[in-house]
Design a protein around this motif. Structure first.
Motif, PDB file in Angstrom:
ATOM      1  N   ALA A 129       0.829  -1.210   0.000  1.00 19.87           N
ATOM      2  CA  ALA A 129       0.000   0.000   0.000  1.00 19.87           C
ATOM      3  C   ALA A 129       0.861   1.256   0.000  1.00 19.87           C
ATOM      4  CB  ALA A 129      -0.922  -0.011   1.215  1.00 19.87           C
ATOM      5  N   ILE A 130       1.923   1.261   0.769  1.00 20.44           N
ATOM      6  CA  ILE A 130       2.805   2.434   0.860  1.00 20.44           C
ATOM      7  C   ILE A 130       3.465   2.725  -0.479  1.00 20.44           C
ATOM      8  CG2 ILE A 130       4.961   3.274   1.869  1.00 20.44           C
ATOM      9  CD1 ILE A 130       4.131   1.847   4.483  1.00 20.44           C
ATOM     10  N   SER A 131       3.995   1.673  -1.128  1.00 22.09           N
ATOM     11  CA  SER A 131       4.671   1.891  -2.412  1.00 22.09           C
ATOM     12  C   SER A 131       3.679   2.378  -3.472  1.00 22.09           C
ATOM     13  CB  SER A 131       5.356   0.606  -2.881  1.00 22.09           C
ATOM     14  OG  SER A 131       4.407  -0.429  -3.085  1.00 22.09           O
ATOM     15  N   GLY A 132       2.470   1.869  -3.433  1.00 20.73           N
ATOM     16  CA  GLY A 132       1.450   2.325  -4.364  1.00 20.73           C
ATOM     17  C   GLY A 132       1.085   3.775  -4.130  1.00 20.73           C
ATOM     18  N   THR A 153     -13.560  -8.133   6.561  1.00 24.46           N
ATOM     19  CA  THR A 153     -13.085  -9.370   7.197  1.00 24.46           C
ATOM     20  C   THR A 153     -11.641  -9.239   7.694  1.00 24.46           C
ATOM     21  OG1 THR A 153     -12.541 -10.218   4.983  1.00 24.46           O
ATOM     22  CG2 THR A 153     -14.649 -10.887   5.930  1.00 24.46           C
ATOM     23  N   ALA A 154     -11.151  -8.005   7.767  1.00 25.80           N
ATOM     24  CA  ALA A 154      -9.784  -7.755   8.256  1.00 25.80           C
ATOM     25  C   ALA A 154      -9.814  -7.259   9.692  1.00 25.80           C
ATOM     26  CB  ALA A 154      -9.095  -6.721   7.365  1.00 25.80           C
ATOM     27  N   GLU A 155      -8.661  -7.326  10.353  1.00 27.65           N
ATOM     28  CA  GLU A 155      -8.541  -6.774  11.697  1.00 27.65           C
ATOM     29  C   GLU A 155      -8.635  -5.255  11.621  1.00 27.65           C
ATOM     30  OE1 GLU A 155      -5.325 -10.054  11.165  1.00 27.65           O
ATOM     31  OE2 GLU A 155      -6.166  -8.373  10.008  1.00 27.65           O
ATOM     32  N   LEU A 156      -9.439  -4.654  12.472  1.00 18.42           N
ATOM     33  CA  LEU A 156      -9.639  -3.206  12.426  1.00 18.42           C
ATOM     34  C   LEU A 156      -8.346  -2.452  12.702  1.00 18.42           C
ATOM     35  CD1 LEU A 156     -13.140  -2.916  14.116  1.00 18.42           C
ATOM     36  CD2 LEU A 156     -12.548  -2.134  11.819  1.00 18.42           C
ATOM     37  N   ASP A 157      -7.561  -2.947  13.615  1.00 19.60           N
ATOM     38  CA  ASP A 157      -6.328  -2.231  13.927  1.00 19.60           C
ATOM     39  C   ASP A 157      -5.376  -2.236  12.741  1.00 19.60           C
ATOM     40  OD1 ASP A 157      -5.861  -5.030  14.259  1.00 19.60           O
ATOM     41  OD2 ASP A 157      -4.054  -4.570  15.433  1.00 19.60           O
ATOM     42  N   PHE A 158      -5.371  -3.326  11.966  1.00 13.92           N
ATOM     43  CA  PHE A 158      -4.478  -3.386  10.809  1.00 13.92           C
ATOM     44  C   PHE A 158      -4.994  -2.497   9.671  1.00 13.92           C
ATOM     45  CE2 PHE A 158      -2.750  -5.677   6.977  1.00 13.92           C
ATOM     46  CZ  PHE A 158      -1.456  -5.197   7.132  1.00 13.92           C
ATOM     47  N   CYS A 176      -4.123   2.347   6.431  1.00 11.51           N
ATOM     48  CA  CYS A 176      -4.680   3.610   5.939  1.00 11.51           C
ATOM     49  C   CYS A 176      -3.884   4.804   6.469  1.00 11.51           C
ATOM     50  CB  CYS A 176      -6.148   3.734   6.343  1.00 11.51           C
ATOM     51  SG  CYS A 176      -7.240   2.620   5.417  1.00 11.51           S
ATOM     52  N   GLU A 177      -3.471   4.736   7.726  1.00 12.91           N
ATOM     53  CA  GLU A 177      -2.665   5.816   8.282  1.00 12.91           C
ATOM     54  C   GLU A 177      -1.333   5.932   7.544  1.00 12.91           C
ATOM     55  OE1 GLU A 177      -0.843   7.308  12.592  1.00 12.91           O
ATOM     56  OE2 GLU A 177      -1.909   5.394  12.440  1.00 12.91           O
ATOM     57  N   ALA A 178      -0.748   4.790   7.179  1.00 12.43           N
ATOM     58  CA  ALA A 178       0.523   4.816   6.448  1.00 12.43           C
ATOM     59  C   ALA A 178       0.349   5.445   5.068  1.00 12.43           C
ATOM     60  CB  ALA A 178       1.060   3.384   6.311  1.00 12.43           C
ATOM     61  N   VAL A 179      -0.760   5.134   4.392  1.00 11.64           N
ATOM     62  CA  VAL A 179      -1.044   5.726   3.084  1.00 11.64           C
ATOM     63  C   VAL A 179      -1.231   7.232   3.219  1.00 11.64           C
ATOM     64  CG1 VAL A 179      -2.760   5.844   1.228  1.00 11.64           C
ATOM     65  CG2 VAL A 179      -1.982   3.615   2.085  1.00 11.64           C
ATOM     66  N   MET A 180      -1.961   7.655   4.252  1.00 10.61           N
ATOM     67  CA  MET A 180      -2.205   9.085   4.451  1.00 10.61           C
ATOM     68  C   MET A 180      -0.900   9.844   4.680  1.00 10.61           C
ATOM     69  SD  MET A 180      -5.710   9.060   6.745  1.00 10.61           S
ATOM     70  CE  MET A 180      -5.907  10.840   6.784  1.00 10.61           C
ATOM     71  N   LYS A 181       0.041   9.246   5.358  1.00 12.69           N
ATOM     72  CA  LYS A 181       1.317   9.917   5.611  1.00 12.69           C
ATOM     73  C   LYS A 181       2.063  10.165   4.308  1.00 12.69           C
ATOM     74  CE  LYS A 181       2.092   8.379  10.380  1.00 12.69           C
ATOM     75  NZ  LYS A 181       2.914   7.519  11.275  1.00 12.69           N
ATOM     76  N   ILE A 182       1.919   9.249   3.349  1.00 14.94           N
ATOM     77  CA  ILE A 182       2.585   9.419   2.060  1.00 14.94           C
ATOM     78  C   ILE A 182       1.883  10.496   1.226  1.00 14.94           C
ATOM     79  CG2 ILE A 182       3.179   8.291  -0.117  1.00 14.94           C
ATOM     80  CD1 ILE A 182       4.843   7.322   2.247  1.00 14.94           C
ATOM     81  N   VAL A 183       0.557  10.443   1.197  1.00 13.88           N
ATOM     82  CA  VAL A 183      -0.220  11.332   0.337  1.00 13.88           C
ATOM     83  C   VAL A 183      -0.280  12.750   0.907  1.00 13.88           C
ATOM     84  CG1 VAL A 183      -2.557  11.752  -0.563  1.00 13.88           C
ATOM     85  CG2 VAL A 183      -1.565   9.448  -0.646  1.00 13.88           C
ATOM     86  N   ASN A 218      -6.190  12.237  12.114  1.00 18.56           N
ATOM     87  CA  ASN A 218      -6.423  13.220  11.058  1.00 18.56           C
ATOM     88  C   ASN A 218      -7.702  12.900  10.275  1.00 18.56           C
ATOM     89  OD1 ASN A 218      -5.838  15.564   9.664  1.00 18.56           O
ATOM     90  ND2 ASN A 218      -4.375  14.590   8.259  1.00 18.56           N
ATOM     91  N   ARG A 219      -8.761  12.536  11.031  1.00 21.66           N
ATOM     92  CA  ARG A 219     -10.021  12.121  10.410  1.00 21.66           C
ATOM     93  C   ARG A 219     -10.585  13.188   9.469  1.00 21.66           C
ATOM     94  NH1 ARG A 219     -13.961  11.489   7.877  1.00 21.66           N
ATOM     95  NH2 ARG A 219     -15.942  10.513   8.466  1.00 21.66           N
ATOM     96  N   GLU A 220     -10.384  14.472   9.777  1.00 18.81           N
ATOM     97  CA  GLU A 220     -10.970  15.534   8.953  1.00 18.81           C
ATOM     98  C   GLU A 220     -10.333  15.599   7.563  1.00 18.81           C
ATOM     99  OE1 GLU A 220      -7.526  17.277  11.232  1.00 18.81           O
ATOM    100  OE2 GLU A 220      -9.240  15.980  11.671  1.00 18.81           O
ATOM    101  N   ALA A 221      -9.204  14.919   7.372  1.00 20.07           N
ATOM    102  CA  ALA A 221      -8.535  14.913   6.070  1.00 20.07           C
ATOM    103  C   ALA A 221      -8.909  13.685   5.249  1.00 20.07           C
ATOM    104  CB  ALA A 221      -7.026  14.978   6.260  1.00 20.07           C
ATOM    105  N   ALA A 222      -9.944  12.973   5.655  1.00 19.41           N
ATOM    106  CA  ALA A 222     -10.347  11.764   4.937  1.00 19.41           C
ATOM    107  C   ALA A 222     -11.852  11.744   4.740  1.00 19.41           C
ATOM    108  CB  ALA A 222      -9.908  10.513   5.700  1.00 19.41           C
TER     109      ALA A 222
END
Length: 576
Positions: free
Chosen positions: A164-167, A194-199, A204-211, A248-252
């Motif tokens: 996800a980060i590289s993308g 069907t995924a763990e919420l924490d993961f 998503c947080e990692a993607v937001m840091k890149i974008v 940073n919920r307001e940015a999503a």
């Protein structure tokens, strides 16, 4: 011949103890959940994925002509975000998207979206398809749930997050090469439900840091129920948990993409909005893989019936259906909410009676609030007329054919006349063994009450009325009797009673008029009139006569002669 595996699957019974094979989906740890008390007061952002998710689920994918027609429909009904395809899937997809951009037919207020997996070559190809667009969304995804990590990819959580980060980094880099386009980014942790919420939050947080999104330029985080695996309340819990815990919920902008594997895709989307989501993805009439996507028509019109403008225009829903059916080569089911051919149609007698009374009450009320039993929405708001609301078959009651006669002929039958006629309609329905249309019912009515010229014993030719010195009324007229004209006369307290006296004294027909009513069949100078007469013989036999004419008095006389025909011969026999 069937293989052994196929034969074994066919013969395998359902398990007496399914818990040996399946497990209940776990609850979300959210004891102070807030969404159950929330009320939807405004529509979400809508994203149609008919041209991508819907298209990839049909046997014969749409060609460019069909895709263009579908795109035009989506624009016409007010969809502002449209996922137009998966450009890296093949040259056909790429050419359509690139051609759409170059055609100039994308309105300034409409943003097109493309989907891509998190792979460098696919991301680059996706941006190339959008060269020249005034604005666009690039939608990046990769699956994050344990089943996909362990079975499909055989990767660790860290490996999946790095995909996800590289993308995300490639989104930023490719967009920077094309500064003339207003770019927006969307990321989906596919299989979120069907995924763990924490993961999911971690990725998503990692993607937001890149974008680096901001409140004024938010990223879209799409949280799909890729395969619906739990009740919709659990999905709502997942959405609320995610919204609460996202930095940073307001940015999503939180987007929903619900599938319908458990049959509750619409409910999951509605509860997800209550849980804090901002956007809904889906298809018109719910096309999509397996059992389909969330139906945008249903969600939007559900809101409409609660007094909320959904921002989508289905005023001509039949045109929408026609286009969707043509492009998808799939029928919209007759019972599909709001759009199906039969959703506003009642065959049951009790339903018909309630609807008929509801329409009558609606006309009489001063307020405009819609309150008609069994109809959650006014069909006219969707471009449907009222003629198909009530249809008649062997299951129907007197309210059904009475409604049909009122809609097709303007007749408002008295209740006891409805009861009298109902046995004839029932006999006709049983005899034909099919639904009766308006013409069937009208012809049955005409024969039953002697409105056909060739079946009458008595037929009015002309008449005049005068008043005697004692105040009584004198009827003098010419009546055709069994094909021969005859001058007749009689006296009574009024016009109808004088005609009844004529029939009694001249032809020996002994009956009394026990009820009389009349009404106009329209308005204006050319309006016709209908008159209804209930009669009774000394032996207790009763029946009805019906008269129609441009003159209300003449309609009354015709009704009396209709009654005389019935007294003389019994009810007319309908010709089936």
């Amino acid at each position: 011949m069937r293989t052994e595996v196929e034969q074994g699957c066919k013969n395998m019974p359902m398990l007496p103890n399914p818990s040996a094979k399946y497990r209940a989906f776990p609850q979300v740890p959210l004891p102070d959940r807030q969404w159950p008390s929330q009320v939807i007061t405004a529509p979400p952002r809508w994203l149609s994925t008919d041209l991508r998710d819907g298209n990839q689920s049909i046997i014969d994918p749409m060609d460019q002509a069909k895709k263009n027609r579908f795109f035009d429909l989506l624009v016409d009904i007010g969809v502002k975000e449209i996922e137009v395809g998966f450009p890296a899937a093949g040259q056909t997809e790429f050419d359509f998207i690139s051609g759409l951009v170059k055609s100039g037919k994308v309105p300034e207020d409409v943003v097109i979206q493309v989907l891509t997996q998190s792979r460098a070559d696919l991301i680059q190809r996706s941006f190339e398809s959008l060269d020249g667009a005034h604005s666009a969304i690039v939608h990046l995804y990769n699956a994050v749930s344990p089943a996909w990590r362990e079975i499909v990819f055989r990767m660790s959580r860290e490996d999946v997050k790095n995909i996800a980060i590289s993308g995300a980094q490639m989104l930023v880099d490719e967009a920077a090469k094309r500064p003339d386009t207003k770019w927006h980014f969307e990321y989906s942790p596919e299989t979120f439900s069907t995924a763990e919420l924490d993961f999911s939050l971690e990725v998503c947080e990692a993607v937001m840091k890149i974008v680096g999104p901001t409140k004024d330029w938010p990223i879209i985080l799409n949280l799909p129920a890729t395969v619906e695996a739990a009740t919709p309340n659990i999905y709502a819990d997942q959405i609320e948990f995610f919204c609460r815990n996202l930095p940073n919920r307001e940015a999503a902008a939180i987007s929903l993409h619900t599938h319908n594997d458990r049959g509750t895709g619409v409910a999951a989307a509605e509860l997800g909005i209550m849980a804090g989501a901002d956007r809904v993805e889906g298809c018109l009439f719910g096309n999509g893989e397996r059992t389909g996507n969330c139906c945008l028509v249903t969600v939007a019109l559900n809101m409409y019936t609660q007094g909320i403008d959904p921002g989508l225009d289905f005023s001509d829903i039949d045109r929408v259906i026609e286009t969707v059916e043509y492009c998808n080569e799939l029928p919209v089911h007759q019972r599909h909410p709001y759009g199906g051919d039969l959703v506003f149609t009642a065959f049951s007698g009790s339903h018909q009676d309630a609807i008929k009374k509801g329409f009558e009450a609606q006309e009489q009320r001063n307020d405009e609030l819609w309150r008609v039993p069994y109809l959650p929405i006014d069909p006219a708001d969707l471009g449907r007329d009222y003629e198909a609301v009530i249809r008649v078959n062997s299951q129907s009651g007197k309210g059904g054919f009475a409604w049909v006669l009122q809609q097709s002929q303007g007749l408002k039958l008295p209740k006891r006349l409805q009861a009298d006629f109902s046995k004839h309609v029932q006999f006709m329905a049983d005899d034909k063994g099919r639904e009766l249309d308006a013409d069937d019912i009208w012809q049955c009515f005409r024969h039953t009450y002697y409105l056909h010229v060739d079946q009458r014993r008595f037929r009015l030719i002309d008449y005049e009325e005068s008043r005697a010195s004692d105040g009584t009324r004198i009827f003098t007229g010419t009546v055709e009797v069994n094909g021969e004209e005859q001058r007749v006369s009689g006296r009574g307290n009024g016009l109808i009673s004088s005609v009844a006296a004529t029939m009694r004294e001249t032809f020996g027909l002994d009956f009394e008029v026990t009820d009389y009513s009349e009404h106009a069949l329209g308005s204006g100078v050319d309006a016709r009139a209908a008159a209804y007469i209930e009669w009774a013989k000394p032996d207790g036999t009763t029946g009805w006569g019906v008269g129609l004419d441009v003159d209300v008095a003449t309609a009354g006389i015709r009704a009396l002669l209709s009654a005389a025909n019935s007294v003389s011969h019994g009810p007319g026999t309908p010709h089936f």
